[in-house]
Write a protein that holds these residues in place. Structure first.
Motif, PDB file in Angstrom:
ATOM      1  N   ALA A 291      15.701  35.362  48.840  1.00 28.01           N
ATOM      2  CA  ALA A 291      15.386  36.281  47.739  1.00 28.01           C
ATOM      3  C   ALA A 291      14.985  37.647  48.283  1.00 28.01           C
ATOM      4  CB  ALA A 291      14.268  35.705  46.879  1.00 28.01           C
ATOM      5  N   LEU A 292      14.210  37.647  49.358  1.00 25.74           N
ATOM      6  CA  LEU A 292      13.795  38.915  49.964  1.00 25.74           C
ATOM      7  C   LEU A 292      15.017  39.679  50.473  1.00 25.74           C
ATOM      8  CD1 LEU A 292      11.508  40.782  50.969  1.00 25.74           C
ATOM      9  CD2 LEU A 292      11.487  39.467  53.086  1.00 25.74           C
ATOM     10  N   VAL A 295      16.810  41.239  47.538  1.00 29.16           N
ATOM     11  CA  VAL A 295      16.144  42.436  47.005  1.00 29.16           C
ATOM     12  C   VAL A 295      16.327  43.616  47.954  1.00 29.16           C
ATOM     13  CG1 VAL A 295      13.918  43.444  46.419  1.00 29.16           C
ATOM     14  CG2 VAL A 295      14.469  41.118  45.682  1.00 29.16           C
ATOM     15  N   LEU A 298      19.753  45.008  47.482  1.00 28.92           N
ATOM     16  CA  LEU A 298      19.853  45.826  46.269  1.00 28.92           C
ATOM     17  C   LEU A 298      19.256  47.205  46.509  1.00 28.92           C
ATOM     18  CD1 LEU A 298      18.794  43.210  43.551  1.00 28.92           C
ATOM     19  CD2 LEU A 298      21.090  44.092  43.962  1.00 28.92           C
ATOM     20  N   MET A 299      18.116  47.218  47.197  1.00 28.59           N
ATOM     21  CA  MET A 299      17.433  48.498  47.435  1.00 28.59           C
ATOM     22  C   MET A 299      18.255  49.398  48.354  1.00 28.59           C
ATOM     23  SD  MET A 299      13.517  47.194  47.897  1.00 28.59           S
ATOM     24  CE  MET A 299      12.775  48.805  48.199  1.00 28.59           C
ATOM     25  N   ALA A 312      13.060  50.524  51.702  1.00 27.25           N
ATOM     26  CA  ALA A 312      13.490  49.254  52.267  1.00 27.25           C
ATOM     27  C   ALA A 312      13.643  49.382  53.781  1.00 27.25           C
ATOM     28  CB  ALA A 312      14.810  48.813  51.640  1.00 27.25           C
ATOM     29  N   ALA A 397      23.531  42.991  48.274  1.00 23.44           N
ATOM     30  CA  ALA A 397      22.633  41.880  47.977  1.00 23.44           C
ATOM     31  C   ALA A 397      23.171  40.596  48.604  1.00 23.44           C
ATOM     32  CB  ALA A 397      22.482  41.711  46.460  1.00 23.44           C
TER      33      ALA A 397
END
Lengths: 456, 148
Positions: A291-292, A295, A298-299, A312, A397
């Motif tokens: 999950a990290l 994210v 995405l960033m 990020a 992602a």
């Protein structure tokens, strides 16, 4: 009643002006005051000013191309095509006149925009970004030198006098040691100009010394900057002694204040959090690690080199600051490489969806991609943001999540594929390359599917 | 710079023979080709037809202004023809086009040429200009119609 209008067609040679003329003719006939801005091959002509926007009742936007509408924010807008303006100029004008114009709302919006701009200029975020951008070259140079030292073997640097020892001393012992002081120093510099540098750098150095790391460095930077701002406000020296302010009074007082605060108050909790963060990363369960990665991906793709991407990236760098390799850094770099790579592949796959210039830019994007320069995707994202940016984010992602899944770790903060062959720079070379390739393909396929075929 | 330099005497036909949009465009391209402003007829035509595909340049009022920007154009030029019977130009108002202006533009064009083209486009929106062109008997009448 005053109306505004903008006309623009794809070639910008004829229809832009015919539409403008049609609107002007119709307005004259209807006894309405209108100003038409044309966006043609010549560029923008008869440009509408902010003053005119303030006084206008509504704006007609008759375009077949994309134009920036932000300057009309808050003004009622009638949208149409160039053909609408040529064929039915009266209709557009009538529609625009009927629209309600809520001036109060507009004024509020304008002041809001201004507020945002102000904040952009002077917000804490901007200070943070100034610090980060000054720090990054130190990180890059230091990180790659450390990686080169690793190339001789993980423990090669222990042999004093040898080349790997020297490389490690330059990269880890010096460049990385300057990293946090530079970050804090330039955060403070951004807030308080030159006087901020001294307490900022000293505070950053202390933070590194007491194990408060990046977090402590951030706090030191802001502390130093605002301390200077306050000292300047409070201390008033007689004219003859003003020269002492920048060389003696400000540096001495500010570094004592910041230094003492760092050691006795901020240092310990920051150090605790710092250690906690590392333990957390170290023991991250597989699911949350993925999950990290997601994210972070995405960033990285969201604004391609903008503040979100930098945030990020800074997080990634902080995890390798002590010279060890980290999975966060691996995810960040991989996810930062996929956007330009994916776009580049898309231009090769579906030639008819890109202009000639874009196809050329696509080749450049490939090179920028393998070099971990996420900015390479910006021209494409800017031209078609709604289709391109989500595609980029999806690909990144996927890549971020995959590198976490494969438990890839990276010891260097930059360099793209050029640092990967260095022995010990990356743990899990093959899965790393595969993760990047899959993410890039996801982006390429999405871009290819979403983008419209070009007719130009 | 004035209209005469873009729209020379040799680039005007008072009686277009073509019966379709494409035939008329071919005729106008031929004039420009003979006048040495187009190096490759077919390549230039592709540029023009592509523009037509995006949406027709038949803007109504009996006018069509097909145009193309291409590296095979040596200098900015306009070819003009009158079709007495009119041709179907996929016009917005569904009516046939009688006055057809073909605009050829090189990849790089200075602002002066663009200004003239935009001026001509603007003038064409006026009913009296169109009327005067429609009734023109010679080259000078056409130029006069624009310069009024």
């Amino acid at each position: 009643m005053k109306l505004l209008a903008v006309t623009s067609c794809p070639t910008g040679i004829a229809h832009t002006y015919m539409a403008a003329e049609a609107l002007q003719m119709a307005a004259k006939e209807m006894n309405v005051d209108i100003k038409v801005e044309t966006h043609g091959s010549i560029g923008v002509e008869n440009e509408i000013t902010d003053e005119e926007i303030k006084e206008a009742h509504a704006v007609i936007i008759a375009v077949d191309t994309k134009i920036d509408k932000t300057k009309f924010q808050g003004l009622p807008i009638v949208e149409g095509t160039v053909q609408d303006a040529i064929k039915n100029s009266k209709g557009l004008i009538e529609k625009a006149m009927r629209l309600e114009n809520d001036k109060a709302q507009y004024v509020e919006k304008v002041s809001k925009i201004k507020e945002n701009r102000k904040e952009k200029k002077k917000g804490p975020y901007q200070h943070l970004m100034t610090g980060v951008s000054y720090m990054i070259p130190f990180v890059v140079a230091g990180g790659i030198l450390i990686a080169l030292s690793f190339a001789f073997g993980i423990h090669a640097a222990e042999n004093e006098g040898s080349l790997p020892w020297a490389l490690s001393l330059i990269g880890g012992g010096s460049a990385f040691a300057l990293m946090i002081p530079i970050l804090s120093g330039f955060i403070a510099y951004s807030i308080a100009d030159r006087p901020g540098l001294v307490p900022g750098m000293i505070g950053g150095m202390l933070s590194a010394e007491i194990g408060a790391g990046f977090l402590g460095g951030l706090i030191a930077g802001f502390l130093a900057g605002y301390t200077i701002v306050l000292l300047k406000k409070w201390i008033k020296l007689p004219k003859t002694m003003e020269g002492l302010m920048p060389v003696l009074v400000l540096p001495l007082l500010s570094s004592s204040i910041v230094g003492l605060l760092m050691i006795y108050i901020v240092g310990r909790p920051a150090a605790t959090i710092n250690v906690g963060l590392f333990n957390w990363l170290e023991n991250l369960q597989e699911g949350s690690a993925i999950a990290l990665g997601l994210v972070l991906g995405l960033m990285m793709a969201f604004d391609m080199g903008g503040p979100v991407n930098k945030a990020a990236y800074a997080f990634g760098v902080s995890t390798i600051a002590a010279g060890q390799s980290s999975s966060v850094m691996a995810a960040v770099m991989a996810a930062g490489m996929t956007p330009p790579l994916g776009i580049g592949i898309a231009t090769l796959m579906t030639k008819n969806k890109f202009t000639k210039e874009e196809r050329e830019a696509g080749k450049a994007a490939l090179v920028l991609g393998i070099s971990f320069i996420t900015e390479g995707a910006i021209p494409f994202a800017a031209a078609d943001p709604l289709r391109v940016i989500p595609s980029l984010m999806a690909g990144s992602a996927v890549t971020g999540a995959l590198t976490m899944l494969f438990k890839v770790k990276l010891a260097v903060p930059h360099g793209g594929i050029f640092v990967l062959p260095i022995p010990n720079a990356v743990e899990g070379f093959l899965p790393y390359v595969i993760s990047i390739a899959i993410g890039a393909l996801v982006t390429a396929l999405l871009v290819a599917a979403l983008k419209k075929t070009k007719m130009e | 710079m004035n209209i005469k330099e873009l729209l020379t005497k040799d680039r005007i036909s008072f009686n277009l023979e073509g019966l379709t949009k494409e035939e008329v465009i071919d005729e106008l391209i031929e004039m420009l080709f003979k006048d040495n402003v187009i190096e490759d007829k077919d390549k230039f035509k592709i540029a023009v037809m592509k523009r037509e595909e995006e949406f027709s340049t038949g803007i109504g009022y009996g006018i069509g202004i097909p145009h193309g920007k291409s590296e095979f154009v040596t200098e900015a030029a306009i070819a003009f023809g009158i079709s007495k019977n009119g041709v179907d130009f996929d016009s917005m108002d569904g009516k046939p086009a009688h006055l057809i202006f073909l605009i050829a533009v090189p990849e790089k064009l200075d602002d002066i040429h663009l200004k003239v083209l935009s001026y001509i486009s603007r003038r064409l929106m006026h009913n009296e200009v169109r009327q005067a062109i429609m009734e023109a008997e010679n080259y000078d009448d056409i130029i006069k119609a624009f310069e009024k």
